[in-house]
Each structure stands twice: as structure tokens, then as C-alpha cells.
Design a protein around this motif. Structure first.
Motif, PDB file in Angstrom:
ATOM      1  N   PHE A  88      17.996 -27.921 -13.192  1.00 47.80           N
ATOM      2  CA  PHE A  88      17.882 -26.539 -13.624  1.00 47.80           C
ATOM      3  C   PHE A  88      17.113 -25.779 -12.542  1.00 47.80           C
ATOM      4  N   ASP A  89      17.804 -24.926 -11.814  1.00 49.33           N
ATOM      5  CA  ASP A  89      17.233 -24.268 -10.643  1.00 49.33           C
ATOM      6  C   ASP A  89      16.790 -22.843 -10.932  1.00 49.33           C
ATOM      7  N   SER A  90      15.776 -22.430 -10.203  1.00 47.30           N
ATOM      8  CA  SER A  90      15.429 -21.019 -10.094  1.00 47.30           C
ATOM      9  C   SER A  90      15.825 -20.554  -8.703  1.00 47.30           C
ATOM     10  N   GLY A  97       6.451 -15.831 -12.916  1.00 47.97           N
ATOM     11  CA  GLY A  97       5.974 -16.188 -14.240  1.00 47.97           C
ATOM     12  C   GLY A  97       6.453 -17.526 -14.744  1.00 47.97           C
ATOM     13  N   LEU A  98       7.323 -18.223 -14.003  1.00 52.51           N
ATOM     14  CA  LEU A  98       7.834 -19.519 -14.448  1.00 52.51           C
ATOM     15  C   LEU A  98       7.122 -20.639 -13.703  1.00 52.51           C
ATOM     16  N   PRO A  99       6.922 -21.787 -14.369  1.00 53.17           N
ATOM     17  CA  PRO A  99       6.052 -22.802 -13.794  1.00 53.17           C
ATOM     18  C   PRO A  99       6.663 -23.624 -12.672  1.00 53.17           C
ATOM     19  N   TYR A 100       8.002 -23.711 -12.590  1.00 56.03           N
ATOM     20  CA  TYR A 100       8.635 -24.589 -11.612  1.00 56.03           C
ATOM     21  C   TYR A 100       9.823 -23.895 -10.953  1.00 56.03           C
ATOM     22  N   ALA A 101      10.067 -24.260  -9.698  1.00 58.01           N
ATOM     23  CA  ALA A 101      11.269 -23.774  -9.020  1.00 58.01           C
ATOM     24  C   ALA A 101      12.498 -24.508  -9.525  1.00 58.01           C
ATOM     25  N   SER A 102      12.330 -25.773  -9.920  1.00 59.27           N
ATOM     26  CA  SER A 102      13.450 -26.532 -10.471  1.00 59.27           C
ATOM     27  C   SER A 102      12.929 -27.666 -11.340  1.00 59.27           C
ATOM     28  N   LEU A 112      15.279 -41.163 -20.265  1.00 57.09           N
ATOM     29  CA  LEU A 112      15.488 -39.850 -19.667  1.00 57.09           C
ATOM     30  C   LEU A 112      14.210 -39.475 -18.941  1.00 57.09           C
ATOM     31  N   THR A 113      14.341 -39.198 -17.660  1.00 57.89           N
ATOM     32  CA  THR A 113      13.181 -38.873 -16.830  1.00 57.89           C
ATOM     33  C   THR A 113      13.254 -37.423 -16.411  1.00 57.89           C
ATOM     34  N   LEU A 114      12.126 -36.726 -16.544  1.00 56.68           N
ATOM     35  CA  LEU A 114      12.040 -35.320 -16.183  1.00 56.68           C
ATOM     36  C   LEU A 114      11.141 -35.183 -14.959  1.00 56.68           C
ATOM     37  N   THR A 115      11.683 -34.589 -13.908  1.00 55.68           N
ATOM     38  CA  THR A 115      10.902 -34.321 -12.706  1.00 55.68           C
ATOM     39  C   THR A 115      10.984 -32.836 -12.387  1.00 55.68           C
ATOM     40  N   ALA A 116      10.019 -32.344 -11.599  1.00 53.45           N
ATOM     41  CA  ALA A 116       9.979 -30.918 -11.291  1.00 53.45           C
ATOM     42  C   ALA A 116       9.458 -30.701  -9.882  1.00 53.45           C
ATOM     43  N   ARG A 117       9.829 -29.535  -9.331  1.00 55.18           N
ATOM     44  CA  ARG A 117       9.314 -29.085  -8.043  1.00 55.18           C
ATOM     45  C   ARG A 117       8.639 -27.728  -8.256  1.00 55.18           C
ATOM     46  N   LYS A 118       7.371 -27.628  -7.854  1.00 55.97           N
ATOM     47  CA  LYS A 118       6.662 -26.346  -7.966  1.00 55.97           C
ATOM     48  C   LYS A 118       7.321 -25.302  -7.081  1.00 55.97           C
ATOM     49  N   ARG A 119       7.613 -25.718  -5.841  1.00 52.67           N
ATOM     50  CA  ARG A 119       8.412 -24.921  -4.922  1.00 52.67           C
ATOM     51  C   ARG A 119       9.602 -25.766  -4.483  1.00 52.67           C
ATOM     52  N   LYS A 120      10.650 -25.112  -4.024  1.00 51.79           N
ATOM     53  CA  LYS A 120      11.855 -25.862  -3.682  1.00 51.79           C
ATOM     54  C   LYS A 120      11.638 -26.854  -2.562  1.00 51.79           C
ATOM     55  N   GLN A 126       7.067 -36.420 -11.241  1.00 50.63           N
ATOM     56  CA  GLN A 126       7.536 -36.841 -12.561  1.00 50.63           C
ATOM     57  C   GLN A 126       6.678 -36.225 -13.654  1.00 50.63           C
ATOM     58  N   LEU A 127       7.343 -35.592 -14.625  1.00 48.91           N
ATOM     59  CA  LEU A 127       6.657 -34.978 -15.754  1.00 48.91           C
ATOM     60  C   LEU A 127       6.638 -35.875 -16.976  1.00 48.91           C
ATOM     61  N   ALA A 128       7.728 -36.603 -17.201  1.00 48.22           N
ATOM     62  CA  ALA A 128       7.823 -37.451 -18.391  1.00 48.22           C
ATOM     63  C   ALA A 128       8.976 -38.421 -18.226  1.00 48.22           C
ATOM     64  N   SER A 129       8.881 -39.534 -18.928  1.00 43.83           N
ATOM     65  CA  SER A 129       9.968 -40.502 -19.027  1.00 43.83           C
ATOM     66  C   SER A 129       9.993 -40.985 -20.474  1.00 43.83           C
ATOM     67  N   VAL A 130      11.090 -40.692 -21.185  1.00 42.35           N
ATOM     68  CA  VAL A 130      11.137 -40.956 -22.624  1.00 42.35           C
ATOM     69  C   VAL A 130      12.341 -41.823 -22.960  1.00 42.35           C
ATOM     70  N   PRO A 131      12.238 -42.631 -24.029  1.00 44.53           N
ATOM     71  CA  PRO A 131      13.406 -43.424 -24.462  1.00 44.53           C
ATOM     72  C   PRO A 131      14.543 -42.488 -24.858  1.00 44.53           C
ATOM     73  N   LEU A 132      15.759 -42.907 -24.543  1.00 43.94           N
ATOM     74  CA  LEU A 132      16.938 -42.084 -24.801  1.00 43.94           C
ATOM     75  C   LEU A 132      17.736 -42.672 -25.957  1.00 43.94           C
ATOM     76  N   ASN A 133      17.835 -41.905 -27.057  1.00 43.89           N
ATOM     77  CA  ASN A 133      18.629 -42.309 -28.214  1.00 43.89           C
ATOM     78  C   ASN A 133      19.763 -41.309 -28.392  1.00 43.89           C
ATOM     79  N   PRO A 134      20.987 -41.649 -27.989  1.00 44.68           N
ATOM     80  CA  PRO A 134      22.098 -40.690 -28.026  1.00 44.68           C
ATOM     81  C   PRO A 134      22.525 -40.293 -29.431  1.00 44.68           C
ATOM     82  N   ALA A 135      21.995 -40.945 -30.466  1.00 41.41           N
ATOM     83  CA  ALA A 135      22.444 -40.679 -31.834  1.00 41.41           C
ATOM     84  C   ALA A 135      21.525 -39.746 -32.609  1.00 41.41           C
TER      85      ALA A 135
END
Length: 350
Positions: A88-90, A97-102, A112-120, A126-135
């Protein structure tokens, strides 16, 4: 005949004395061809990495860009560690006003792992890594400005419900990860919230047109037709919200808490700017159970008012809309008169 075929035939004939008399040399040669093709196919498949990369709209709603990896073969093999991710890009000029560039959501090996870049130009963090339950629809608080939801299947619209209805602007973005069959919803708040647990849940519209709630409750809906469009009003008793959305535009409108006494029949009144087309004002009301025949008085003489019935709940719903060149002042609905479940005439003024 190729040199390889000639060599195989010669070797087989030389060994004929040790083989049964009824052995079919041509059939054995054909088996050799099949084995060679199988080995070649396995080597080819090992060189292919299946990946789907989609760059979605900027946080402020820019048009999405899509980049696809190697095309699927005619018969797609099962890959042990297929990885899919959404970024998800900016874009420049839309990050204030938004916390991350992407922010990137990556699905692999049941997580499911969530990562972010403050600037491009920054390395990803890494922000979080959570178990993935597709159901099961699952929410994960990330920070006082960032929230993650994972929804089973593909959706064409989603609305994130916040705990505080007076929260500053927030920006939900979603994308489908086909390798695991889930939709990822990343929501950012315009400013810091009181805690990281600032999102209550989500309501979404599946590709078959049905509405669903992360609370697991049945979402009541009514499709109401205005002169030039059709809007869907909904009420979720689980998250206790009322709102509506425009399927043609693929967008929802601000939801409101439905936790007042039933006699408060007007649930939400909002206005939005339409650019050169001026302003558009809406109001939605729902009568108490068993009530009927709403007569709606509006502040605008030319306002449209339509009624319907929420299904499967059965409550009567009404929607008013007015368009104007100037920004509207005050609410659109000024009075509602109706017959309650006991046959008594009631009036309500917002």
C-alpha cells in the motif's frame, strides 16, 4: 531417428539375451522418452517462483497499479511456499499526516507479516507477524494510528468501524491475496489515538453482493432507488452501527452508532462536497419494530425521500437526499411522523 534413439535401440538389442523374449523394445523406448520429459518438466517447474505483486492506490485514493509475476502455466502446480503480498503506497504530495510512505502485507507459511517504510528510501521495518486463518475475520491492533484486519475471501467494499465515532479521518485500504484466499485491510488514522485498540470491527460486501460483519451477526439491508442511483442502507446489531453505501461508486459513507433508544428514528445525517456539482446531503432513518407509514418533512423543498424494508429484520427504513449549490446548513430531516406498533401516531424531531 535421433542419435539417442539409435543408441538406446543398440544397447537394448545387445542386452536382449538377458531379457524376456516377449519384451517390446519400442514400448521401453517410449517409456524412456516419458521419463526424460518428466525430468525436464521438474527442472522447469523448480525454476519458476509463483508471486503476485499488486501496488494499490495511495493512501489518499490514487489509481492502483498492478505488476504480475510469471504467468501461471496451463496446469498450475502446488507450490510449498507460494508467497503473495500487497504494498500500500503513498505518493509524493499525499503523505502529509500519515505515518508511513508504504505498508506491505506478506502472506507465507501460515502467517501474515506487516512491514513499513517511514520514507520510500528507508529499509522496511517489521510491524507485526500474526497467524493467518483464512476462515475467520481477524483484527490485529498495530499502533495508535494503524490497524490490520484479515477477511476470508474477496470483497469489493469494506468499512472499518472505530470505537470512537468522533475519531479524526481514517483511511481503510484493502487488497486480495489470492494464494491464501483472504482480503487484507490496512487502516491508518489521521492522528494518534488514545490506544492502539481503536478499531471495533469491520463490515464488508462480498463479491456476491451480501454484507457481512466481523461480529458474526446478520447485517440487515435495504436497497433504495433514487432518481439516478441506488443506495444500500444497512444496520449491524453486532457492531451497533447504521450506514449506507453506493455500489455503483464502490464507496460507503460515514457510519453512526445505533445505540440510542428506538424512538430516535433518524440515525444519520451527512453532507459531502461534489466539486463543481455543489453539495449532496443525506439522511437515513429506521422506525422501531412494528412501526409503519413514515411521513418525512425536510428542510429542502426539492429533497427526494424513499422508503423500504430492512431484510431480514423487517424494520421500515427511509432515506432522504438533496443537492444544492451551496454548503447546506443544519440537518436535512426536520420531522418524522409515523404509526407505532400499537397503532398510535408518533412524531420525532431530530
Amino acid at each position: 531417428m535421433s542419435d539417442l534413439e539409435e543408441l538406446l535401440r543398440t544397447d537394448l538389442r545387445d542386452a536382449a539375451d538377458t531379457l524376456p523374449a516377449d519384451l517390446d523394445v519400442d514400448e521401453l523406448l517410449d517409456q524412456g522418452h516419458r521419463l526424460r520429459r518428466a525430468r525436464t518438466g521438474r527442472r522447469s517447474l523448480a525454476a519458476v517462483a509463483a508471486a503476485v505483486v499488486v501496488s494499490l492506490a495511495g493512501w489518499a485514493g490514487l489509481a492502483h497499479r498492478t505488476t504480475t509475476g510469471v504467468p501461471d502455466p496451463a496446469s498450475t502446480p502446488t507450490m510449498a511456499n507460494t508467497v503473495s503480498f500487497f504494498t500500500f503506497d503513498s505518493e509524493p504530495g499525499n503523505v502529509q499526516g500519515l505515518p508511513y510512505a508504504s505498508v506491505t502485507a506478506t502472506a507465507a507459511d501460515g502467517t501474515l507479516t506487516l512491514t513499513a517504510r517511514k520514507r520510500k528510501t528507508d529499509p522496511p521495518v517489521q510491524l507485526a507477524s500474526v497467524p493467518l486463518n483464512p476462515a475467520v475475520a481477524t483484527g490485529t491492533p498495530i499502533s495508535p494510528r494503524l490497524s490490520l484486519w484479515v477477511i476470508p475471501g474477496q470483497v469489493d467494499w469494506v468499512n472499518v468501524e472505530t470505537k470512537d465515532p468522533s475519531i479524526a479521518s481514517y483511511f481503510p485500504r484493502h487488497g486480495f491475496i489470492s494464494s491464501v484466499g483472504v482480503t487484507v485491510v490496512v487502516t491508518t488514522a489521521e492522528r494518534e489515538q488514545k490506544s492502539k485498540d481503536w478499531v471495533d470491527g469491520a463490515i464488508w460486501r462480498a463479491t456476491d453482493g451480501t454484507l457481512h460483519s466481523s461480529a458474526g451477526t446478520t447485517v440487515d439491508t435495504a436497497v433504495l432507488s433514487l432518481s439516478d442511483t441506488t443506495l444500500t442502507v444497512y444496520r449491524d446489531p453486532g457492531l451497533k452501527v447504521v450506514s449506507f453505501f453506493d455500489a455503483k461508486e464502490g464507496q460507503g459513507f460515514t457510519s453512526m452508532r445505533d445505540d440510542h433508544p428506538a424512538r430516535y428514528v433518524v440515525k444519520t445525517q451527512i453532507a459531502r462536497e461534489m466539486g463543481a456539482d455543489g453539495w449532496e446531503q443525506f439522511a437515513v432513518g429506521i422506525l422501531s419494530d412494528g412501526a409503519r407509514d413514515p411521513r418525512v418533512t425536510t428542510s429542502a423543498k426539492n429533497a427526494e425521500v424513499v422508503t423500504g424494508t430492512l431484510q431480514p429484520g423487517g424494520a421500515v427504513v427511509f432515506l432522504a437526499r438533496n443537492r444544492s449549490a451551496a454548503e447546506p446548513k443544519g440537518g436535512l430531516i426536520t420531522k418524522v411522523t409515523y404509526i407505532d406498533a400499537d397503532g398510535q401516531t408518533r412524531s420525532y424531531r431530530p
